[in-house]
Design a protein around this motif. Sequence first.
Motif, mmCIF file in Angstrom:
data_model
loop_
_atom_site.group_PDB
_atom_site.id
_atom_site.type_symbol
_atom_site.label_atom_id
_atom_site.label_comp_id
_atom_site.label_asym_id
_atom_site.label_seq_id
_atom_site.Cartn_x
_atom_site.Cartn_y
_atom_site.Cartn_z
ATOM 1 N N ALA A 54 46.041 -37.081 -6.492
ATOM 2 C CA ALA A 54 46.245 -37.839 -5.247
ATOM 3 C C ALA A 54 45.055 -37.634 -4.319
ATOM 4 C CB ALA A 54 47.532 -37.387 -4.574
ATOM 5 N N VAL A 55 44.645 -38.721 -3.714
ATOM 6 C CA VAL A 55 43.570 -38.692 -2.730
ATOM 7 C C VAL A 55 44.011 -39.541 -1.548
ATOM 8 C CG1 VAL A 55 41.168 -39.241 -2.198
ATOM 9 C CG2 VAL A 55 41.783 -38.402 -4.480
ATOM 10 N N LYS A 56 43.884 -38.960 -0.351
ATOM 11 C CA LYS A 56 44.210 -39.726 0.850
ATOM 12 C C LYS A 56 43.094 -39.557 1.864
ATOM 13 C CE LYS A 56 49.220 -39.944 0.559
ATOM 14 N NZ LYS A 56 50.494 -39.784 1.284
ATOM 15 N N GLN A 57 42.837 -40.631 2.599
ATOM 16 C CA GLN A 57 41.756 -40.597 3.584
ATOM 17 C C GLN A 57 42.245 -41.174 4.897
ATOM 18 O OE1 GLN A 57 38.047 -42.197 2.238
ATOM 19 N NE2 GLN A 57 36.971 -41.639 4.115
ATOM 20 N N GLU A 58 41.797 -40.536 5.962
ATOM 21 C CA GLU A 58 42.090 -41.016 7.303
ATOM 22 C C GLU A 58 40.869 -40.696 8.156
ATOM 23 O OE1 GLU A 58 45.011 -42.572 8.326
ATOM 24 O OE2 GLU A 58 44.085 -42.920 10.268
ATOM 25 N N GLY A 59 40.144 -41.739 8.505
ATOM 26 C CA GLY A 59 38.949 -41.538 9.310
ATOM 27 C C GLY A 59 37.933 -40.678 8.573
ATOM 28 N N ARG A 60 37.508 -39.591 9.186
ATOM 29 C CA ARG A 60 36.486 -38.718 8.607
ATOM 30 C C ARG A 60 37.061 -37.632 7.706
ATOM 31 N NH1 ARG A 60 31.790 -39.607 11.650
ATOM 32 N NH2 ARG A 60 32.191 -40.841 13.531
ATOM 33 N N LEU A 61 38.365 -37.645 7.508
ATOM 34 C CA LEU A 61 39.029 -36.633 6.696
ATOM 35 C C LEU A 61 39.536 -37.246 5.400
ATOM 36 C CD1 LEU A 61 41.180 -34.829 9.430
ATOM 37 C CD2 LEU A 61 38.917 -34.188 8.589
ATOM 38 N N MET A 62 39.307 -36.523 4.307
ATOM 39 C CA MET A 62 39.825 -36.939 3.018
ATOM 40 C C MET A 62 40.401 -35.730 2.309
ATOM 41 S SD MET A 62 37.980 -38.965 -0.107
ATOM 42 C CE MET A 62 36.924 -37.622 -0.595
ATOM 43 N N ALA A 63 41.631 -35.871 1.812
ATOM 44 C CA ALA A 63 42.299 -34.778 1.124
ATOM 45 C C ALA A 63 42.559 -35.172 -0.316
ATOM 46 C CB ALA A 63 43.607 -34.431 1.814
ATOM 47 N N SER A 64 42.477 -34.179 -1.197
ATOM 48 C CA SER A 64 42.740 -34.419 -2.606
ATOM 49 C C SER A 64 43.563 -33.283 -3.169
ATOM 50 C CB SER A 64 41.426 -34.548 -3.391
ATOM 51 O OG SER A 64 40.733 -33.309 -3.377
ATOM 52 N N LEU A 65 44.197 -33.550 -4.304
ATOM 53 C CA LEU A 65 45.068 -32.557 -4.921
ATOM 54 C C LEU A 65 44.840 -32.521 -6.419
ATOM 55 C CD1 LEU A 65 47.437 -30.535 -4.729
ATOM 56 C CD2 LEU A 65 48.997 -32.490 -4.989
ATOM 57 N N ASP A 66 44.643 -31.323 -6.939
ATOM 58 C CA ASP A 66 44.556 -31.069 -8.374
ATOM 59 C C ASP A 66 45.659 -30.070 -8.700
ATOM 60 O OD1 ASP A 66 41.865 -30.115 -10.672
ATOM 61 O OD2 ASP A 66 44.023 -30.185 -10.933
ATOM 62 N N THR A 67 46.770 -30.561 -9.213
ATOM 63 C CA THR A 67 47.910 -29.667 -9.457
ATOM 64 C C THR A 67 47.671 -28.733 -10.637
ATOM 65 O OG1 THR A 67 48.985 -31.350 -10.817
ATOM 66 C CG2 THR A 67 49.588 -31.269 -8.476
ATOM 67 N N LYS A 68 46.811 -29.161 -11.541
ATOM 68 C CA LYS A 68 46.537 -28.284 -12.696
ATOM 69 C C LYS A 68 45.735 -27.061 -12.260
ATOM 70 C CE LYS A 68 46.785 -32.057 -16.023
ATOM 71 N NZ LYS A 68 46.054 -32.878 -17.031
ATOM 72 N N ALA A 69 44.789 -27.285 -11.382
ATOM 73 C CA ALA A 69 43.996 -26.180 -10.857
ATOM 74 C C ALA A 69 44.683 -25.514 -9.673
ATOM 75 C CB ALA A 69 42.613 -26.677 -10.445
ATOM 76 N N ARG A 70 45.781 -26.096 -9.208
ATOM 77 C CA ARG A 70 46.489 -25.600 -8.017
ATOM 78 C C ARG A 70 45.526 -25.508 -6.844
ATOM 79 N NH1 ARG A 70 49.672 -20.872 -11.264
ATOM 80 N NH2 ARG A 70 50.856 -22.248 -12.632
ATOM 81 N N LEU A 71 44.842 -26.623 -6.619
ATOM 82 C CA LEU A 71 43.794 -26.652 -5.609
ATOM 83 C C LEU A 71 43.858 -27.964 -4.846
ATOM 84 C CD1 LEU A 71 41.040 -25.666 -4.385
ATOM 85 C CD2 LEU A 71 39.942 -26.890 -6.279
ATOM 86 N N SER A 72 43.774 -27.857 -3.528
ATOM 87 C CA SER A 72 43.599 -29.029 -2.700
ATOM 88 C C SER A 72 42.356 -28.838 -1.844
ATOM 89 C CB SER A 72 44.812 -29.252 -1.793
ATOM 90 O OG SER A 72 44.635 -30.391 -0.975
#
Lengths: 114, 116
Positions: A54-72
């Motif tokens: 999953a990747v979400k963006q709002e303005g200058r911020l973008m968040a992503s999720l890698d559940t296999k690596a347990r990392l966002s």
Amino acid sequence: ELKVEQNPLFLSMQEGKNYTIYCNYSTTSDRLYWYRQDPGKSLESLFVLLSNGAVKQEGRLMASLDTKARLSTLHITAAVHDLSATYFCAVAGGSGGSQGNLIFGKGTKLSVKP
Amino acid sequence: DTAVSQTPKYLVTQMGNDKSIKCEQNLGHDTMYWYKQDSKKFLKIMFSYNNKELIINETVPNRFSPKSPDKAHLNLHINSLELGDSAVYFCASSPTGLAGPHYEQYFGPGTRLTVT
């Protein structure tokens, strides 16, 4: 026990620069949250990430999720002073009645300077 | 309209006293929570509660007790206050267990408790 680690805990940036905040968590979870907190204020929801990739963006911020690596990651593009705040990641922990309990990282205090 | 509200915003009291913090949500959510944010800004879940089940974080002293008169309210009562109870307490609410299409958890404005 679910643990959530953020790094860095403190981040001083210049305006216009890019940077990334990392959030690792220790056990499987399918829901990851990013919140912003200004001094003396409540928590403002930024993103809810629900699935691997999953990747979400709002303005200058973008968040992503890698559940296999347990990392966002929370990526900041071309930082501006208004982004100065503390950013928390949180993972929904538990099962059954406690599945909504959020386990928070320690927060990243971001300071954007001219 | 305020989604999650708390009163009071500030609470200063002496050690040994008993105090309550009130929380109300108008979102129609089934689950409410209390979190504690300490002086280092670390947030920790204290309780989660819906109309069926109370989940207590095992690290919370039994001097703390949630009380829910109805689905829209979850108050926090604290007995025999101690210096270490000084913190900001946040109430939050969400749909039951964050299930379904609505995954958001909404936070109240916080109550800053100072124990002297």
